[in-house]
Scaffold this motif. Sequence first.
Motif, mmCIF file in Angstrom:
data_model
loop_
_atom_site.group_PDB
_atom_site.id
_atom_site.type_symbol
_atom_site.label_atom_id
_atom_site.label_comp_id
_atom_site.label_asym_id
_atom_site.label_seq_id
_atom_site.Cartn_x
_atom_site.Cartn_y
_atom_site.Cartn_z
ATOM 1 N N CYS A 22 8.850 -1.231 -5.958
ATOM 2 C CA CYS A 22 8.581 -1.461 -5.443
ATOM 3 C C CYS A 22 7.268 -0.671 -4.535
ATOM 4 N N VAL A 23 5.641 -1.447 -4.625
ATOM 5 C CA VAL A 23 4.852 -1.104 -4.234
ATOM 6 C C VAL A 23 3.713 -2.381 -2.902
ATOM 7 N N VAL A 24 3.247 -1.869 -2.169
ATOM 8 C CA VAL A 24 2.300 -2.615 -1.443
ATOM 9 C C VAL A 24 1.049 -3.961 -1.504
ATOM 10 N N ARG A 25 1.925 -4.662 -1.147
ATOM 11 C CA ARG A 25 1.052 -6.597 -1.653
ATOM 12 C C ARG A 25 -0.454 -5.670 -0.934
ATOM 13 N N SER A 26 -1.651 -6.349 -2.085
ATOM 14 C CA SER A 26 -2.847 -6.279 -1.545
ATOM 15 C C SER A 26 -3.298 -6.425 -0.351
ATOM 16 N N ASP A 27 -2.800 -7.500 0.358
ATOM 17 C CA ASP A 27 -3.412 -7.858 1.241
ATOM 18 C C ASP A 27 -2.288 -8.170 2.717
ATOM 19 N N ALA A 28 -2.055 -7.126 2.524
ATOM 20 C CA ALA A 28 -1.282 -6.484 3.795
ATOM 21 C C ALA A 28 -1.734 -6.014 5.055
ATOM 22 N N SER A 29 -1.675 -6.475 5.597
ATOM 23 C CA SER A 29 -2.382 -5.430 6.691
ATOM 24 C C SER A 29 -2.135 -3.897 7.335
ATOM 25 N N ASN A 30 -3.254 -3.022 7.795
ATOM 26 C CA ASN A 30 -2.548 -2.004 7.883
ATOM 27 C C ASN A 30 -1.236 -2.361 8.759
ATOM 28 N N GLN A 31 -1.665 -2.536 10.095
ATOM 29 C CA GLN A 31 -0.381 -2.551 11.472
ATOM 30 C C GLN A 31 1.157 -3.309 10.521
ATOM 31 N N ALA A 32 1.360 -4.370 9.957
ATOM 32 C CA ALA A 32 2.538 -4.705 8.648
ATOM 33 C C ALA A 32 1.594 -3.493 8.237
ATOM 34 N N LEU A 33 2.139 -3.283 7.627
ATOM 35 C CA LEU A 33 2.702 -2.059 6.506
ATOM 36 C C LEU A 33 3.251 -1.015 7.511
ATOM 37 N N GLN A 34 2.360 -0.233 8.561
ATOM 38 C CA GLN A 34 2.840 0.919 9.482
ATOM 39 C C GLN A 34 4.512 0.360 9.852
#
Length: 193
Positions: A22-34
């Motif tokens: 499971c990895v991050v999506r390239s289009d995810a915002s930094n705020q949503a990732l945090q």
Amino acid sequence: MQCSKDVLIFCRRRFTPGTSWCVVRSDASNQALQTALDYACAAGADCSPIQSSGLCFLPNTIQAHASYAFNSYYQRMAMAPGACDFAGTATVAKTDPSYGSCMYPSSPSTAGGIPAPTPPATVINNPNVPMTPLTTIPINGDGSTGLNNPGLTPPVPTTDESKASLDYIVATSSMSVMLLLVLSFILHPMWIS
């Protein structure tokens, strides 16, 4: 894919059939990732490798740290359907994202297994107090189902603990007490006679 003898170990690690990460999506915002990273670490992911002294701290980016935490959570949940969503910020990958000395877990056993549920508190049955049934609290604690996945979104506060809210509660409570006092003085002569 054909693997030469020189790269056999690397090849087996990177292309194991049936394994996913499971990895991050390239289009995810930094705020949503945090927000999702904070949730993953609080919900059972092993986030010690992404701490400043950990093997996966570098590169020190939200994307790298979130990918590691998402994968740790995903593997600990035995790659369950929906365990790799994090409010739409994550996706399943078939290629091992490990790099250098940072090894991403590829199974529940290498991720530390499925976290054991916390046992309920011991309840002593007092015969004078009726027993209420124990309820199960969803993984996110507030009962909401999230965007795409039950229990995999960070909890949203359900109360307003601001000073303005506290002032309103105090004012409302004071008004109720004053009203009761006034009514008791008005009705007191009726009670005596």
